[in-house]
Design a protein around this motif. Structure first.
Motif, short mmCIF file in Angstrom:
data_model
loop_
_atom_site.label_atom_id
_atom_site.label_comp_id
_atom_site.label_asym_id
_atom_site.label_seq_id
_atom_site.Cartn_x
_atom_site.Cartn_y
_atom_site.Cartn_z
N THR A 181 22.42 42.94 34.46
CA THR A 181 23.16 41.76 34.89
C THR A 181 23.36 40.89 33.66
N VAL A 182 24.59 40.47 33.43
CA VAL A 182 24.92 39.58 32.33
C VAL A 182 25.56 38.34 32.92
N LYS A 183 25.08 37.17 32.50
CA LYS A 183 25.63 35.90 32.97
C LYS A 183 26.11 35.09 31.78
N GLY A 184 27.18 34.36 31.98
CA GLY A 184 27.68 33.55 30.88
C GLY A 184 28.81 32.64 31.30
N ARG A 185 29.48 32.08 30.28
CA ARG A 185 30.62 31.19 30.48
C ARG A 185 31.88 31.83 29.93
N TRP A 186 33.03 31.45 30.47
CA TRP A 186 34.31 31.99 30.00
C TRP A 186 35.35 30.88 29.95
N MET A 187 36.38 31.12 29.17
CA MET A 187 37.54 30.23 29.13
C MET A 187 38.76 31.07 28.81
N ASN A 188 39.83 30.84 29.56
CA ASN A 188 41.10 31.52 29.34
C ASN A 188 42.20 30.50 29.06
N ALA A 189 43.06 30.82 28.13
CA ALA A 189 44.31 30.09 27.95
C ALA A 189 45.39 30.96 28.57
N THR A 190 46.25 30.33 29.35
CA THR A 190 47.27 31.07 30.09
C THR A 190 48.64 30.48 29.80
N LYS A 191 49.66 31.32 30.04
CA LYS A 191 51.02 30.80 29.94
C LYS A 191 51.89 31.47 30.99
N LYS A 192 52.90 30.73 31.38
CA LYS A 192 53.83 31.22 32.39
C LYS A 192 54.87 32.10 31.72
N THR A 193 55.03 33.30 32.25
CA THR A 193 56.01 34.24 31.73
C THR A 193 57.01 34.56 32.85
N SER A 194 57.98 35.39 32.54
CA SER A 194 58.94 35.80 33.56
C SER A 194 58.26 36.63 34.66
N ASP A 195 57.07 37.17 34.38
CA ASP A 195 56.30 37.94 35.36
C ASP A 195 55.18 37.13 36.00
N GLY A 196 55.20 35.80 35.83
CA GLY A 196 54.15 34.95 36.38
C GLY A 196 53.16 34.53 35.30
N TRP A 197 52.07 33.93 35.72
CA TRP A 197 51.05 33.46 34.79
C TRP A 197 50.26 34.63 34.23
N LYS A 198 50.06 34.60 32.90
CA LYS A 198 49.32 35.65 32.19
C LYS A 198 48.30 35.02 31.26
N ILE A 199 47.26 35.77 30.96
CA ILE A 199 46.23 35.34 30.01
C ILE A 199 46.70 35.67 28.60
N PHE A 200 46.67 34.70 27.69
CA PHE A 200 47.01 35.04 26.31
C PHE A 200 45.86 34.77 25.35
N ARG A 201 44.81 34.10 25.78
CA ARG A 201 43.57 33.97 25.01
C ARG A 201 42.43 34.06 26.00
N ASP A 202 41.40 34.83 25.63
CA ASP A 202 40.29 35.10 26.53
C ASP A 202 39.01 35.09 25.70
N ILE A 203 38.11 34.19 26.03
CA ILE A 203 36.84 34.11 25.29
C ILE A 203 35.71 33.93 26.29
N TRP A 204 34.56 34.52 25.97
CA TRP A 204 33.40 34.32 26.83
C TRP A 204 32.15 34.30 25.98
N HIS A 205 31.11 33.72 26.56
CA HIS A 205 29.84 33.54 25.89
C HIS A 205 28.74 34.05 26.81
N GLU A 206 27.94 34.96 26.31
CA GLU A 206 26.83 35.49 27.09
C GLU A 206 25.65 34.53 26.99
N MET A 207 25.09 34.17 28.14
CA MET A 207 23.96 33.26 28.17
C MET A 207 22.66 33.95 28.56
N GLU A 208 22.76 34.98 29.38
CA GLU A 208 21.55 35.62 29.90
C GLU A 208 21.83 37.08 30.21
N ARG A 209 20.87 37.94 29.89
CA ARG A 209 20.99 39.37 30.21
C ARG A 209 19.67 39.84 30.77
N SER A 210 19.75 40.57 31.89
CA SER A 210 18.51 41.09 32.48
C SER A 210 18.74 42.49 32.99
#
Length: 117
Positions: free
Chosen positions: A88-117
């Motif tokens: 099990t891995v727990k952490g925080r995430w943040m996405n930057a998104t933008k609206k495209t002709s196909d709807g909202w998409k992720i263009f930046r994706d970052i996460w930080h692991e806080m705990e692993r068991s």
């Protein structure tokens, strides 16, 4: 934004790598902890294969939109097995998104692991 998050979680938990990858822009950048940047939808798709035996639970705690761009952040719990052992891995995430002709998409994706068991 919630629709994008729900779609990501559903596709990820179904093991549908093509659907997960389709939620990213062609020029997306993923920034995993302790690794080099992953550039572009094709490279993201290739790296997603490593998570095919995992399930994810995402919780959004905030977000903002300004025209055709936005961001969302929260926590995650990733469940699976590595070498036959439960992980099990727990952490925080943040996405930057933008609206495209196909709807909202992720263009930046970052996460930080806080705990692993």
């Amino acid at each position: 934004m919630q629709k994008l998050l729900d779609g990501f979680q559903a596709a990820f938990n179904a093991g549908d790598n093509a659907a997960v990858s389709a939620l990213y822009t062609e020029d997306a950048i993923r920034m995993p902890p302790g690794e080099d940047l992953i550039r572009g939808r094709a490279e993201i798709a290739a790296r997603n294969e490593a998570f095919s035996a995992f399930k994810i639970k995402l919780q959004a705690y905030g977000g903002l939109m300004d025209g055709d761009v936005g961001s969302t952040w929260g926590t995650y719990e990733l469940y699976g097995t590595v070498d036959g052992q439960p992980v099990t891995v727990k952490g925080r995430w943040m996405n930057a998104t933008k609206k495209t002709s196909d709807g909202w998409k992720i263009f930046r994706d970052i996460w930080h692991e806080m705990e692993r068991s």
